[in-house]
Design a protein around this motif. Structure first.
Motif: not given
Length: 358
Positions: A48-55, A68-80, A90-98
């Motif tokens: 799952r995506l956990v961040s996206v950056d665009a320029v 730039h946005a941190v994405i909360n996929p609603g699942s285990d984000p895996g290792p740091h 990640v938990a404080a990030g936005q949903r991809f729908s946002q």
């Protein structure tokens, strides 16, 4: 039309037209967008995506919009260490729908620049479709429930529609640039771009993910500009691509070839100097100059079998490198499977493929 303060207001149709005109002007001013991502894995089908950056930027490298946005996929984000984000971030990030509608605005009608397009574009498409499907289910549920029509339908956006997708990694391979590390920093180092090392350091591990991701996006712009000055770029239209079984966005030619039934039994390993034989299994390594589609289409036309995966049943690997081998080519040599350059393979095809059973 005026408001209570005497200020002129636009009718809805005029306002929509003004917004479209403003966006067209923005795209014309900065027709490219560089996108980098962080994810929980390497395959869109399981990660799952956990961040996206665009320029966005123009032909001279001048920057337009940044996002730039941190994405909360609603699942285990895996290792740091894999993406640079803590579980709390990640938990404080936005949903991809946002963020999808913002990405649509930034990507639509622009040339999308990415490094390793099967993976990056694969994650964007996968997340967009997952979001759209969830919204569609929620809207159907609202329609069946009580108080039908009282709650607003979710409008989350669409799969982004870039004018074209440029892959810097594939472009470097088409230009036969020598580089060992396939990461963006490794390619940038090979191109002579300063301060672009991909090597992890303790100091870099302390830098916030937003900062490192933005550095990668800006580096991607530099790599794109350098490659564009040196030779042709590997560019695809989105309509040419679709997901394979891992969710990676590959060409229809490539996915169709993997899914095609085997035309003949595999006659075994190719013997250099002899003819190819129908049914032989061909694997194409990334280290070639030709468009892989041309080689894959030749395989199907001559009733050879194509495979993405190298096994002991592989007959021959198409690869232009002969030293410092990695990946498929390295494993082929270890298994005693011969390598043919793209030019040599196509020449063998031109000489004629022996019919199966002879």
């Amino acid at each position: 039309m005026t408001d209570t303060n005497g200020t002129a207001e636009q009718a809805p149709g005029q306002q929509e037209q003004s917004e479209q005109d403003a966006r067209h002007a923005a795209v014309a001013a900065h027709p490219f967008v560089a996108v980098t991502i962080q994810s929980t894995g390497i395959h869109p089908s399981t990660g799952r995506l956990v961040s996206v950056d665009a320029v966005t930027f123009d032909a001279d490298g001048e920057i337009g919009e940044e996002f730039h946005a941190v994405i909360n996929p609603g699942s285990d984000p895996g290792p740091h260490h894999f993406h640079g984000l803590t579980h709390e971030e990640v938990a404080a990030g936005q949903r991809f729908s946002q963020v999808l509608r913002t990405l649509d605005r930034l990507i639509d009608d622009r040339t999308l620049i990415v490094h390793n397009s099967p993976r990056v574009w694969g994650f964007i498409v996968s997340e967009a479709r997952r979001t759209m499907n969830a919204a569609a289910r929620a809207n159907r549920s609202r329609g069946r429930g009580r108080g039908r029509g009282r709650r607003r339908r979710q409008r989350v956006g669409h799969v982004p529609r870039p004018a074209a997708i440029v892959d810097t990694l594939a472009s470097a391979r088409r230009q036969e640039i020598a580089f060992e590390d396939t990461r963006l920093g490794g390619l940038a180092t090979a191109l002579g771009i300063p301060d672009a090392s991909p090597v992890a350091t303790v100091d870099r591990a302390q830098v916030p993910e937003e900062e490192t991701s933005r550095e990668q996006s800006l580096l991607l712009i530099d790599v794109h500009e350098t490659l564009r000055e040196q030779g042709p770029l590997c560019e695809r239209e989105p309509s040419e691509l679709r997901a394979d079984r891992f969710g990676l966005q590959r060409t229809h030619v490539r996915v169709d070839a993997v899914e095609a039934p085997r035309p003949h039994p595999n006659p075994g390993v190719y013997v250099p100097g002899r003819s190819l034989v129908q049914g032989m299994e061909v694997v194409v390594a990334p280290e070639i100059e030709m468009d892989p589609n041309d080689i894959i289409e030749a395989c199907l036309r001559e009733e050879l079998a194509y495979s993405e995966k190298l096994t002991r049943q592989t007959s021959v690997v198409v690869c232009n490198k002969t030293t410092d081998l990695r990946g498929k080519a390295m494993h082929a040599v270890r298994k005693g499977i011969p390598l043919l350059s793209d030019v040599a393979f196509m020449a063998a095809v031109e000489r004629g493929v022996t019919p199966a059973g002879r």
